[in-house]
Design an enzyme around this catalytic site. Structure first.
Site, PDB file in Angstrom:
ATOM      1  N   LYS A 112       0.771  -1.110   0.057  1.00  0.00           N
ATOM      2  CA  LYS A 112      -0.093   0.184   0.036  1.00  0.00           C
ATOM      3  C   LYS A 112       1.037   1.108   0.127  1.00  0.00           C
ATOM      4  O   LYS A 112       0.561   2.141  -0.663  1.00  0.00           O
ATOM      5  CB  LYS A 112      -0.875   0.066   1.303  1.00  0.00           C
ATOM      6  CG  LYS A 112      -2.109  -1.079   1.205  1.00  0.00           C
ATOM      7  CD  LYS A 112      -2.708  -1.390   2.413  1.00  0.00           C
ATOM      8  CE  LYS A 112      -1.925  -1.758   3.800  1.00  0.00           C
ATOM      9  NZ  LYS A 112      -1.274  -3.074   3.576  1.00  0.00           N
ATOM     10  N   GLY A 118       4.134  -1.152   8.591  1.00  0.00           N
ATOM     11  CA  GLY A 118       5.214  -0.907   7.980  1.00  0.00           C
ATOM     12  C   GLY A 118       5.213  -0.628   6.688  1.00  0.00           C
ATOM     13  O   GLY A 118       5.393  -1.510   5.751  1.00  0.00           O
ATOM     14  N   HIS A 119       5.018   0.779   6.132  1.00  0.00           N
ATOM     15  CA  HIS A 119       4.766   0.790   4.734  1.00  0.00           C
ATOM     16  C   HIS A 119       5.948   1.180   4.132  1.00  0.00           C
ATOM     17  O   HIS A 119       6.418   2.508   4.434  1.00  0.00           O
ATOM     18  CB  HIS A 119       3.497   2.117   4.634  1.00  0.00           C
ATOM     19  CG  HIS A 119       2.109   1.671   5.072  1.00  0.00           C
ATOM     20  ND1 HIS A 119       1.174   2.658   5.272  1.00  0.00           N
ATOM     21  CD2 HIS A 119       1.620   0.456   5.533  1.00  0.00           C
ATOM     22  CE1 HIS A 119      -0.173   1.684   5.872  1.00  0.00           C
ATOM     23  NE2 HIS A 119       0.461   0.584   5.593  1.00  0.00           N
ATOM     24  N   GLN A 176      -2.679  -2.731   7.199  1.00  0.00           N
ATOM     25  CA  GLN A 176      -3.088  -4.131   7.281  1.00  0.00           C
ATOM     26  C   GLN A 176      -3.682  -4.323   6.232  1.00  0.00           C
ATOM     27  O   GLN A 176      -3.700  -3.834   5.239  1.00  0.00           O
ATOM     28  CB  GLN A 176      -3.701  -4.039   8.643  1.00  0.00           C
ATOM     29  CG  GLN A 176      -2.581  -4.173   9.988  1.00  0.00           C
ATOM     30  CD  GLN A 176      -2.657  -2.850  10.348  1.00  0.00           C
ATOM     31  OE1 GLN A 176      -3.689  -2.066  10.758  1.00  0.00           O
ATOM     32  NE2 GLN A 176      -1.238  -2.236  10.813  1.00  0.00           N
TER      33      GLN A 176
END
Ligand code: IMP
Length: 423
Positions: free
Chosen positions: A16, A40-41, A224
């Site tokens: 994402k 954790g993007h 998520q």
């Protein structure tokens, strides 16, 4: 002006962050609506890799304002470190980053409670990232939580003390071996709260409403994945927030009829980190190869991710619950080199073939039914146009589009911003 929404359709880690980063140029505001530093993007550009935890993925673009919505839970300690990480990029985050007063605060004892709860579960543990997410949302819905807005009040530390004391009693109740020095943790926490307080706290629902009236474009960023949703995920192996589209309404105060596009992100295969059912999980060398080529290790915990084929039953369910209007397929490049690509189109469940997610996914009662596709060998990572994509991959894409009834608008062929093919 309408609000667009971007969310993950699997068990998280769909990519994402990268897509928000790619789409940000089209939006004035990027707003995170749920979750916390369990996320954790990962974003990659100009040879730099950066992992964001609580801060929306639009932070690297000059133009966009980034909002942390009321549905998010914030750990001041992680947040202060995240800001430190941004310092090297020379980002004016005091201007570009604003936080809802109604977002809840993760306390050091929330993290300890998470650890105690998991330790007490033994084999039945959720596989939590141990960032205090569950206990913080428990205090929110139990109406005991501390909100960001409280940090501006003179008596917030009294409220803190009462809550932390209660948490300590709860930790003792679990009767597990958790070592901690609360004084030390609190010192770091109170210091970090001061850092947090240097940013702007706002009533983000008002801010976003006004922004809509003024014709600003807004992208709501989920964290998520849909199958980790507290209501619709594989409960209890889920996170503690609504990761699905409805979560954007409650997590930002955006009205449902203001949501326009719903971008659903999925990997060309499936991964899961932590415990819980995963019907298409592979335990053989094919799964190991996916993990290796796809660098499938958790961005937050470093844990290896479990890998398996694409599960269309689960994907269709996620599309349905979210009202997805456009799909984006990530990591197509990882599947290059497999002779056969499998995709799960149904489950054999207790002797019957079904095409929906059963209430309980017990692995012993459920076997995936696969459709097979011919693989491709071409390296996709250098491709930049849809015309270059191999025929066998196009057939795979076509099949997914037909099954879901939703167009795949982006095919991502690598982690960098530039490795993004528009269709
Ligand atoms: P928690 O939200 O940290 O309590 O974790 C609950 C479950 O969700 C565990 O299985 C985690 O591995 C999973 N999870 C939480 N956040 C993420 C994420 O950002 N990506 C993938 N899995 C996650």
């Amino acid at each position: 002006m309408a609000v667009d929404l971007l969310l993950g359709l699997q068990w998280g880690d769909e990519g994402k962050g990268k897509i928000v980063d790619v789409l940000t140029k089209n939006y004035d505001i990027i707003a995170r609506f749920q979750g916390g530093p369990n996320a954790g993007h990962t974003l990659e550009f100009d040879g730099i890799k950066h992992v964001l935890r609580t801060i929306p993925s639009g932070i690297f673009h000059d133009k966009s304002i980034n909002v942390i919505g009321n549905g998010v839970v914030i750990d001041p300690v992680v947040f202060a470190k995240e800001l430190e990480g941004l310092d090297q990029f020379d980002i004016d985050y005091k201007k570009k980053l604003i936080i809802s007063r109604k977002a809840h605060v993760i306390l050091p004892t929330h993290r300890l409670l998470d650890a105690a709860s998991e330790a007490s579960k033994g084999k039945a543990k959720i596989g939590s990232t141990l960032k205090g997410i569950g206990p913080t949302y428990m205090d929110k819905t139990g109406r005991n939580g501390i909100r960001v807005g409280d940090l501006e009040l003179s008596d917030w530390k009294d409220k803190y003390r009462a809550l932390a004391d209660k948490h300590e009693a709860m930790i003792a109740f679990y009767d597990v071996d958790i070592q901690y020095d609360l004084k030390e943790l609190e010192e770091e926490f109170f210091k970090s709260v001061e850092v947090l307080k240097t940013l702007q706290f706002i009533d983000s629902e008002e801010y976003l409403y006004k922004a809509q009236q003024e014709g600003k474009t807004i992208l709501a960023e989920g964290a998520q994945g849909s199958l980790l949703d507290i209501d619709f995920g594989t409960y209890p192996f889920v996170t503690s927030s609504n990761t699905t589209a409805a979560g954007a309404c409650t997590g930002l105060g955006v009205a449902p009829n203001k949501i326009k596009e719903v971008f659903g992100i999925f990997k060309a295969y499936t991964t899961r980190v932590g415990s819980g059912p995963f019907p298409t999980e592979l335990f053989d060398e094919v799964g190991a190869e996916m993990a290796k080529v796809g660098h499938e290790f958790g961005a937050v915990t470093g844990r290896p991710r479990r890998c398996g084929w694409l599960d269309l039953v689960a994907l269709k369910y996620a599309c349905q619950v979210n009202g997805v209007t456009q799909l984006m397929m990530m990591k197509g490049d990882v599947l290059s080199g497999f002779d056969t690509i499998k995709v799960c189109t149904a489950y054999k469940y207790k002797g019957e073939e079904i095409t929906h997610l059963p209430y309980n996914i017990e692995p012993e009662n459920l076997t995936p039914v696969y459709t097979e596709y011919k693989g491709w060998t071409e390296d996709l990572t250098k491709m930049t146009t849809k015309e270059e994509l191999p025929q066998n991959l196009l057939e795979y894409i076509d099949f997914i589009e037909k099954e879901t009834g939703i167009p795949i608008k982006i095919v991502s062929v690598g982690p960098d911003r530039k490795q993004t093919i528009l269709r």
